[in-house]
Design a protein around this motif. Sequence first.
Motif, PDB file in Angstrom:
ATOM      1  N   ILE A  93       0.837  -1.200   0.000  1.00  0.00           N
ATOM      2  CA  ILE A  93       0.000   0.000   0.000  1.00  0.00           C
ATOM      3  C   ILE A  93       0.872   1.251   0.000  1.00  0.00           C
ATOM      4  N   ASN A  94       1.960   1.240   0.780  1.00  0.00           N
ATOM      5  CA  ASN A  94       2.898   2.372   0.782  1.00  0.00           C
ATOM      6  C   ASN A  94       3.437   2.640  -0.623  1.00  0.00           C
ATOM      7  N   PHE A  95       3.796   1.580  -1.339  1.00  0.00           N
ATOM      8  CA  PHE A  95       4.329   1.746  -2.697  1.00  0.00           C
ATOM      9  C   PHE A  95       3.299   2.417  -3.605  1.00  0.00           C
ATOM     10  N   LEU A  96       2.039   2.006  -3.457  1.00  0.00           N
ATOM     11  CA  LEU A  96       0.987   2.521  -4.329  1.00  0.00           C
ATOM     12  C   LEU A  96       0.632   3.969  -4.025  1.00  0.00           C
ATOM     13  N   GLN A  97       0.477   4.290  -2.732  1.00  0.00           N
ATOM     14  CA  GLN A  97      -0.065   5.605  -2.393  1.00  0.00           C
ATOM     15  C   GLN A  97       1.003   6.630  -2.025  1.00  0.00           C
ATOM     16  N   LYS A  98       2.259   6.168  -1.907  1.00  0.00           N
ATOM     17  CA  LYS A  98       3.382   7.076  -1.651  1.00  0.00           C
ATOM     18  C   LYS A  98       3.198   7.904  -0.384  1.00  0.00           C
ATOM     19  N   LYS A  99       2.615   7.280   0.651  1.00  0.00           N
ATOM     20  CA  LYS A  99       2.498   7.968   1.935  1.00  0.00           C
ATOM     21  C   LYS A  99       2.354   6.929   3.038  1.00  0.00           C
ATOM     22  N   ASP A 100       2.558   7.383   4.281  1.00  0.00           N
ATOM     23  CA  ASP A 100       2.448   6.505   5.439  1.00  0.00           C
ATOM     24  C   ASP A 100       0.992   6.106   5.690  1.00  0.00           C
ATOM     25  N   VAL A 101       0.824   5.037   6.462  1.00  0.00           N
ATOM     26  CA  VAL A 101      -0.487   4.618   6.942  1.00  0.00           C
ATOM     27  C   VAL A 101      -0.538   4.883   8.440  1.00  0.00           C
ATOM     28  N   MET A 102      -1.612   5.520   8.894  1.00  0.00           N
ATOM     29  CA  MET A 102      -1.812   5.724  10.332  1.00  0.00           C
ATOM     30  C   MET A 102      -2.372   4.439  10.944  1.00  0.00           C
ATOM     31  N   ILE A 103      -1.829   4.025  12.081  1.00  0.00           N
ATOM     32  CA  ILE A 103      -2.401   2.896  12.800  1.00  0.00           C
ATOM     33  C   ILE A 103      -2.875   3.372  14.177  1.00  0.00           C
ATOM     34  N   TYR A 104      -3.990   2.806  14.624  1.00  0.00           N
ATOM     35  CA  TYR A 104      -4.617   3.186  15.887  1.00  0.00           C
ATOM     36  C   TYR A 104      -4.805   1.930  16.726  1.00  0.00           C
ATOM     37  N   ALA A 105      -4.329   1.980  17.963  1.00  0.00           N
ATOM     38  CA  ALA A 105      -4.441   0.831  18.860  1.00  0.00           C
ATOM     39  C   ALA A 105      -4.415   1.322  20.296  1.00  0.00           C
ATOM     40  N   ASN A 106      -5.044   0.555  21.191  1.00  0.00           N
ATOM     41  CA  ASN A 106      -4.900   0.905  22.611  1.00  0.00           C
ATOM     42  C   ASN A 106      -3.502   0.518  23.081  1.00  0.00           C
ATOM     43  N   SER A 107      -3.130   0.905  24.265  1.00  0.00           N
ATOM     44  CA  SER A 107      -1.754   0.727  24.731  1.00  0.00           C
ATOM     45  C   SER A 107      -1.382  -0.757  24.820  1.00  0.00           C
ATOM     46  N   TYR A 108      -2.338  -1.601  25.214  1.00  0.00           N
ATOM     47  CA  TYR A 108      -2.069  -3.040  25.316  1.00  0.00           C
ATOM     48  C   TYR A 108      -1.745  -3.625  23.940  1.00  0.00           C
ATOM     49  N   THR A 109      -2.573  -3.322  22.963  1.00  0.00           N
ATOM     50  CA  THR A 109      -2.344  -3.839  21.616  1.00  0.00           C
ATOM     51  C   THR A 109      -1.076  -3.259  21.023  1.00  0.00           C
ATOM     52  N   PHE A 110      -0.829  -1.965  21.277  1.00  0.00           N
ATOM     53  CA  PHE A 110       0.358  -1.337  20.701  1.00  0.00           C
ATOM     54  C   PHE A 110       1.638  -1.965  21.228  1.00  0.00           C
ATOM     55  N   GLN A 111       1.679  -2.335  22.501  1.00  0.00           N
ATOM     56  CA  GLN A 111       2.863  -3.001  23.046  1.00  0.00           C
ATOM     57  C   GLN A 111       3.130  -4.322  22.325  1.00  0.00           C
ATOM     58  N   HIS A 112       2.072  -5.052  21.994  1.00  0.00           N
ATOM     59  CA  HIS A 112       2.240  -6.308  21.273  1.00  0.00           C
ATOM     60  C   HIS A 112       2.653  -6.065  19.822  1.00  0.00           C
ATOM     61  N   LEU A 113       2.121  -5.021  19.209  1.00  0.00           N
ATOM     62  CA  LEU A 113       2.553  -4.689  17.846  1.00  0.00           C
ATOM     63  C   LEU A 113       4.043  -4.372  17.815  1.00  0.00           C
ATOM     64  N   LYS A 114       4.515  -3.641  18.812  1.00  0.00           N
ATOM     65  CA  LYS A 114       5.950  -3.316  18.862  1.00  0.00           C
ATOM     66  C   LYS A 114       6.800  -4.563  19.079  1.00  0.00           C
ATOM     67  N   ARG A 115       6.267  -5.538  19.808  1.00  0.00           N
ATOM     68  CA  ARG A 115       7.001  -6.788  20.019  1.00  0.00           C
ATOM     69  C   ARG A 115       7.030  -7.636  18.745  1.00  0.00           C
ATOM     70  N   VAL A 116       5.875  -7.814  18.127  1.00  0.00           N
ATOM     71  CA  VAL A 116       5.783  -8.658  16.928  1.00  0.00           C
ATOM     72  C   VAL A 116       6.512  -8.016  15.756  1.00  0.00           C
ATOM     73  N   TYR A 117       6.375  -6.700  15.635  1.00  0.00           N
ATOM     74  CA  TYR A 117       6.972  -5.974  14.516  1.00  0.00           C
ATOM     75  C   TYR A 117       8.111  -5.085  15.005  1.00  0.00           C
ATOM     76  N   ALA A 118       9.017  -5.689  15.748  1.00  0.00           N
ATOM     77  CA  ALA A 118      10.145  -4.924  16.295  1.00  0.00           C
ATOM     78  C   ALA A 118      10.940  -4.236  15.189  1.00  0.00           C
TER      79      ALA A 118
ATOM     80  N   GLY B  32      13.327   1.920  15.076  1.00  0.00           N
ATOM     81  CA  GLY B  32      13.972   3.195  14.788  1.00  0.00           C
ATOM     82  C   GLY B  32      15.279   3.049  14.040  1.00  0.00           C
ATOM     83  N   GLN B  33      15.712   1.816  13.817  1.00  0.00           N
ATOM     84  CA  GLN B  33      16.942   1.578  13.080  1.00  0.00           C
ATOM     85  C   GLN B  33      16.663   1.553  11.581  1.00  0.00           C
ATOM     86  N   GLU B  34      17.652   1.950  10.808  1.00  0.00           N
ATOM     87  CA  GLU B  34      17.501   1.938   9.354  1.00  0.00           C
ATOM     88  C   GLU B  34      17.431   0.492   8.872  1.00  0.00           C
TER      89      GLU B  34
END
Length: 255
Positions: free
Chosen positions: A89-114, A119-121
């Motif tokens: 989707i990023n390739f097609l629309q040439k912009k970021d996607v906003m994601i919305y999650a509560n703090s519990y879900t966001f902590q798991h997203l950061k773990r799964v998608y470390a 923040g590293q290149e």
Amino acid sequence: MKVTFLGTGTSMGIPMIGCDCAVCHSEDARDKRLRTSVWIEHENKSWIIDTGIDFRQQALRAGIRTVDAVLFTHPHADHIFGMDELRAINFLQKKDVMIYANSYTFQHLKRVYAYVFSGQEAQSDIPQIRSHVFDTAPFEVDGTEIIPLPLRHGNLPNTGFRIGKFAYCTDVSGFPEETYSLLEDLDILVLGALRNRPHPTHFTIAQAAAEAEKIGARQTYFVHMSHEVSHRELQRRLPPHIQPAFDGLELEIPS
């Protein structure tokens, strides 16, 4: 507002691997269920609720080319394991996607998608996203108010969403008392209804039907149904104002 059901099935999808039951071998296309998710098109914006394991297949089937935002209900695999597909989707629309999650879900997203959140290149492409962490207060997505709906999914702090007179509550085994007041005067309620037999973290069909009557939406659609549920049989069994959804179902909801 247009709502398209991308998937209406449980975590294993239907047909299930290696299953010989009647529903898994049904010739009724409505019994073929990818993991539960919806696509919302509203005022030229494109939102997804949950990027599950089947998101690539769902996006191809529905013709999704842009995604402005993803709203996550909770961090189970069948609801978050397709987030990496946002790269296309990023390739097609040439912009970021906003994601919305509560703090519990966001902590798991950061773990799964470390690799996304480190923040590293990165040496290869990763989803280009921006994040908004919500609690119980309403927030805005592209200028539209979204009301988080606290749900019980067993012991997990799950979240539903209300957008105008549309509410989405999948993977639910109970409503905290304060949530009922947030579900008044709905045109459309989407509600998880797993199967006939009891389950510790999901409503049965009978429980979901009772909750639907209590909430009183003008129309309720069931999702997250297992291979124990035949669409045709459930459709006959339920009243007209409570019906099973199916993959590809499209609804037009007045703003």
